[in-house]
Scaffold this motif. Structure first.
Motif, PDB file in Angstrom:
ATOM      1  N   ALA A  25      93.710   5.039  84.602  1.00 26.16           N
ATOM      2  CA  ALA A  25      94.618   3.897  84.400  1.00 26.16           C
ATOM      3  C   ALA A  25      96.069   4.379  84.433  1.00 26.16           C
ATOM      4  N   PRO A  26      96.950   3.682  85.171  1.00 27.60           N
ATOM      5  CA  PRO A  26      98.350   4.101  85.297  1.00 27.60           C
ATOM      6  C   PRO A  26      99.036   4.403  83.971  1.00 27.60           C
ATOM      7  N   GLU A  27      98.717   3.628  82.939  1.00 27.51           N
ATOM      8  CA  GLU A  27      99.354   3.841  81.639  1.00 27.51           C
ATOM      9  C   GLU A  27      98.833   5.097  80.932  1.00 27.51           C
ATOM     10  N   ARG A  28      97.687   5.640  81.410  1.00 30.57           N
ATOM     11  CA  ARG A  28      97.100   6.852  80.817  1.00 30.57           C
ATOM     12  C   ARG A  28      97.508   8.122  81.563  1.00 30.57           C
ATOM     13  N   ARG A  29      98.023   7.978  82.773  1.00 29.73           N
ATOM     14  CA  ARG A  29      98.302   9.153  83.613  1.00 29.73           C
ATOM     15  C   ARG A  29      99.282  10.129  82.971  1.00 29.73           C
ATOM     16  N   LYS A  30     100.361   9.600  82.405  1.00 32.86           N
ATOM     17  CA  LYS A  30     101.368  10.466  81.786  1.00 32.86           C
ATOM     18  C   LYS A  30     100.767  11.254  80.630  1.00 32.86           C
ATOM     19  N   THR A  31      99.965  10.594  79.813  1.00 34.48           N
ATOM     20  CA  THR A  31      99.314  11.250  78.671  1.00 34.48           C
ATOM     21  C   THR A  31      98.376  12.355  79.137  1.00 34.48           C
ATOM     22  N   VAL A  32      97.580  12.054  80.165  1.00 34.27           N
ATOM     23  CA  VAL A  32      96.633  13.035  80.712  1.00 34.27           C
ATOM     24  C   VAL A  32      97.384  14.235  81.284  1.00 34.27           C
ATOM     25  N   LEU A  33      98.457  13.968  82.036  1.00 31.04           N
ATOM     26  CA  LEU A  33      99.246  15.047  82.619  1.00 31.04           C
ATOM     27  C   LEU A  33      99.847  15.953  81.553  1.00 31.04           C
ATOM     28  N   ILE A  34     100.450  15.353  80.534  1.00 33.47           N
ATOM     29  CA  ILE A  34     101.053  16.146  79.454  1.00 33.47           C
ATOM     30  C   ILE A  34      99.997  16.999  78.766  1.00 33.47           C
ATOM     31  N   ARG A  35      98.817  16.412  78.513  1.00 38.50           N
ATOM     32  CA  ARG A  35      97.723  17.141  77.862  1.00 38.50           C
ATOM     33  C   ARG A  35      97.269  18.326  78.709  1.00 38.50           C
ATOM     34  N   GLU A  36      97.028  18.093  80.002  1.00 40.80           N
ATOM     35  CA  GLU A  36      96.533  19.146  80.888  1.00 40.80           C
ATOM     36  C   GLU A  36      97.563  20.259  81.080  1.00 40.80           C
ATOM     37  N   LEU A  37      98.837  19.879  81.233  1.00 34.72           N
ATOM     38  CA  LEU A  37      99.898  20.870  81.418  1.00 34.72           C
ATOM     39  C   LEU A  37     100.117  21.676  80.146  1.00 34.72           C
ATOM     40  N   SER A  38      99.940  21.051  78.988  1.00 34.24           N
ATOM     41  CA  SER A  38     100.064  21.755  77.701  1.00 34.24           C
ATOM     42  C   SER A  38      98.934  22.767  77.534  1.00 34.24           C
ATOM     43  N   ILE A  39      97.725  22.376  77.921  1.00 35.00           N
ATOM     44  CA  ILE A  39      96.582  23.298  77.853  1.00 35.00           C
ATOM     45  C   ILE A  39      96.815  24.492  78.766  1.00 35.00           C
ATOM     46  N   ALA A  40      97.301  24.233  79.978  1.00 33.49           N
ATOM     47  CA  ALA A  40      97.576  25.306  80.939  1.00 33.49           C
ATOM     48  C   ALA A  40      98.634  26.265  80.392  1.00 33.49           C
ATOM     49  N   LEU A  41      99.659  25.718  79.738  1.00 33.78           N
ATOM     50  CA  LEU A  41     100.712  26.553  79.159  1.00 33.78           C
ATOM     51  C   LEU A  41     100.159  27.426  78.034  1.00 33.78           C
ATOM     52  N   CYS A  42      99.322  26.854  77.179  1.00 36.79           N
ATOM     53  CA  CYS A  42      98.718  27.620  76.082  1.00 36.79           C
ATOM     54  C   CYS A  42      97.874  28.785  76.610  1.00 36.79           C
ATOM     55  N   ILE A  43      97.128  28.524  77.667  1.00 38.26           N
ATOM     56  CA  ILE A  43      96.301  29.579  78.278  1.00 38.26           C
ATOM     57  C   ILE A  43      97.196  30.670  78.858  1.00 38.26           C
ATOM     58  N   SER A  44      98.275  30.273  79.520  1.00 34.82           N
ATOM     59  CA  SER A  44      99.210  31.234  80.126  1.00 34.82           C
ATOM     60  C   SER A  44      99.858  32.114  79.067  1.00 34.82           C
ATOM     61  N   VAL A  45     100.295  31.499  77.970  1.00 32.52           N
ATOM     62  CA  VAL A  45     100.928  32.256  76.883  1.00 32.52           C
ATOM     63  C   VAL A  45      99.923  33.210  76.237  1.00 32.52           C
TER      64      VAL A  45
END
Length: 197
Positions: free
Chosen positions: A32-52
C-alpha cells in the motif's frame, strides 16, 4: 579526510542505489502506498545495523577464522568483480523480479540488496585497514544516508530517468566497480607478496 571521502564513494558505488531502484519498485509495487515509506525506513535501518555490526565485528571475524587481510582483499575484489560484471552486462528483463504478494521483510531489500556480500566485504576491508573505527563508521553512515535518500525517492527517480536512464547509470557504476575490484585484487596480491604466507 581523503581516506574518508574515498571510503564513502566506494561504499556508495558498491551499494548501487540506482541499480537497486527497479528491484525496490518491484518489491514494493503491491505494498500500500501509505506503507511504502515505513517499509523502506525499516529495511534500510536493518541494513545499516547489519553493516555497523560487521564494521565492529570484522576484526574479530578475521581473527576467529584465521583470515588474513590480503585474503579478504582478494576475495572481496573477486565478489565485487562478479557483481560489477553483472551490472555492466545485465539484462533489463533480469533486473525486474516479479513482485510478491507479501510485504518484504529483511529479504530481499535489507539483505542482499543493500547489505549484500560485496558491501559487507568492503566494510570489513575498511575496518581492517583503518585503525580508527570512528572514521569508517562515519563513512558507513554517510554512504547509508546517501543510499537511503536515493532509494526513498525510488518511484519519482524511476519516472524521471526511465528504464534507459537507470540502465545507463547502472552500467556506468558497473564499469567503475570493475576497476575498483581489480585494484582490490592487485593490492591483496601485492600485500601477500610482501608479507608472504
Amino acid at each position: 579526510m581523503e581516506l574518508f571521502i574515498s571510503s564513502v564513494i566506494t561504499l556508495c558505488l558498491v551499494m548501487d542505489p540506482f541499480g537497486n531502484i527497479p528491484l525496490f519498485i518491484s518489491a514494493l509495487k503491491k505494498v500500500a502506498p501509505e506503507r511504502r515509506k515505513t517499509v523502506l525506513i525499516r529495511e534500510l535501518s536493518i541494513a545499516l545495523c547489519i553493516s555497523v555490526a560487521f564494521l565492529f565485528l570484522g576484526k574479530w571475524f578475521l581473527n576467529a577464522f584465521g583470515i588474513s587481510s590480503y585474503s579478504l582483499s582478494i576475495a572481496g575484489g573477486i565478489i565485487l568483480f562478479i557483481i560489477s560484471v553483472k551490472l555492466v552486462f545485465s539484462n533489463d528483463d533480469e533486473t525486474h523480479s516479479s513482485p510478491k504478494e507479501e510485504e518484504p521483510f529483511i529479504v530481499p531489500l535489507a539483505i542482499p540488496l543493500v547489505a549484500g556480500p560485496a558491501v559487507l566485504s568492503i566494510i570489513m576491508i575498511l575496518s581492517a585497514q583503518q585503525p580508527n573505527k570512528l572514521v569508517t563508521l562515519a563513512a558507513v553512515l554517510v554512504a547509508s544516508v546517501i543510499n537511503s535518500a536515493v532509494l526513498m525517492l525510488s518511484f519519482p527517480i524511476s519516472n524521471l530517468l526511465g528504464k534507459r536512464g537507470l540502465a545507463a547509470i547502472e552500467r556506468l557504476t558497473g564499469m567503475i566497480l570493475v576497476l575498483m575490484s581489480v585494484d582490490m585484487v592487485m593490492k591483496g596480491i601485492s600485500e601477500f607478496m610482501k608479507g608472504g604466507m
